[in-house]
Design a protein around this motif. Structure first.
Motif, PDB file in Angstrom:
ATOM      1  N   ILE A 138       0.845  -1.200   0.000  1.00 48.42           N
ATOM      2  CA  ILE A 138       0.000   0.000   0.000  1.00 48.42           C
ATOM      3  C   ILE A 138       0.876   1.244   0.000  1.00 48.42           C
ATOM      4  CG2 ILE A 138      -1.628   1.357   1.390  1.00 48.42           C
ATOM      5  CD1 ILE A 138      -2.913  -1.353   2.219  1.00 48.42           C
ATOM      6  N   LEU A 139       1.876   1.275   0.874  1.00 49.69           N
ATOM      7  CA  LEU A 139       2.787   2.423   0.925  1.00 49.69           C
ATOM      8  C   LEU A 139       3.519   2.592  -0.400  1.00 49.69           C
ATOM      9  CD1 LEU A 139       4.319   1.940   4.487  1.00 49.69           C
ATOM     10  CD2 LEU A 139       2.585   3.603   3.797  1.00 49.69           C
ATOM     11  N   TYR A 140       4.026   1.495  -0.938  1.00 50.93           N
ATOM     12  CA  TYR A 140       4.760   1.535  -2.201  1.00 50.93           C
ATOM     13  C   TYR A 140       3.879   2.079  -3.322  1.00 50.93           C
ATOM     14  CZ  TYR A 140       7.515   0.023  -6.201  1.00 50.93           C
ATOM     15  OH  TYR A 140       8.228   0.003  -7.371  1.00 50.93           O
ATOM     16  N   THR A 141       2.649   1.603  -3.400  1.00 56.86           N
ATOM     17  CA  THR A 141       1.738   2.022  -4.464  1.00 56.86           C
ATOM     18  C   THR A 141       1.420   3.511  -4.361  1.00 56.86           C
ATOM     19  OG1 THR A 141       0.813  -0.210  -4.572  1.00 56.86           O
ATOM     20  CG2 THR A 141      -0.499   1.564  -5.559  1.00 56.86           C
ATOM     21  N   ILE A 142       1.148   3.982  -3.157  1.00 59.84           N
ATOM     22  CA  ILE A 142       0.859   5.404  -2.986  1.00 59.84           C
ATOM     23  C   ILE A 142       2.087   6.248  -3.331  1.00 59.84           C
ATOM     24  CG2 ILE A 142       0.266   7.210  -1.310  1.00 59.84           C
ATOM     25  CD1 ILE A 142      -1.568   5.127   0.050  1.00 59.84           C
TER      26      ILE A 142
END
Length: 194
Positions: A39-43
């Motif tokens: 999730i962090l990577y995608t954002i």
């Protein structure tokens, strides 16, 4: 192996030290906050393409943009803008220097528009002016992002609304376009989320 190469391709734009710092910061924040690293990577990918030294803002003032474009020529800053909706433009100012970005962030802080800072594009509304000296540090920036995601999760619980909240705040959502973009990118990086 192919997935790992594709995931870290955006990091090729930066020096190996800052790339490693961003990767380590994502891991540390994921572990500390118990947020899924995907999730962090995608954002981070959507918001800044992993660029730690960037500010962005939206304006409808094309004259201002033309002046800034001219003013930033032959400087240590990269300035560009593009259409953002029918009557607005998204402006980006970046540099390879954290010190240069702190200086320009302080200058733009008092302007009459919202500014987003760094890797996960932290909104000015979520900061104090004194934080501009830290906001381009990857660990600080990503930690701040995780706090925003945690606040959104406390209010909404479901991923769709949490992701929209990260982008749009606590206002009532009529469209889920940011979540659609998130979902598309997450699936591209990690496969379909079950």
């Amino acid at each position: 192996m192919k997935v790992i190469l594709v995931l870290f391709l955006p990091f090729l734009l930066f020096s190996s030290d800052i790339k490693q710092e961003i990767a380590n910061s994502l891991k540390i924040v994921s572990y500390q906050s118990e947020l899924n690293i995907g999730i962090l990577y995608t954002i981070a990918s959507i918001e800044s393409n992993f660029n730690p030294y960037i500010i962005s803002f939206v304006t409808s003032d094309i004259d201002l943009l033309k002046k800034l474009e001219n003013g930033f020529k032959d400087t240590k800053y990269n300035f560009k803008y593009s259409k953002y909706g029918k009557k607005q433009y998204l402006a980006n100012i970046s540099s390879v220097s954290e010190k240069a970005m702190i200086k320009i962030a302080d200058f733009f802080w008092d302007m009459d528009f919202n500014i987003d800072f760094g890797i996960m594009q932290i909104s000015k509304q979520n900061l104090t002016k004194s934080e501009t000296k830290y906001i381009f540090n990857p660990l600080y920036n990503i930690s701040k992002s995780s706090s925003i995601l945690t606040s959104c999760n406390e209010k909404y619980k479901d991923l769709k609304n949490v992701i929209e909240c990260y982008n749009k705040g606590f206002v009532k959502k009529n469209k889920y376009n940011y979540y659609a973009k998130f979902q598309h990118n997450y699936n591209k990086f990690f496969g379909v989320k079950k």
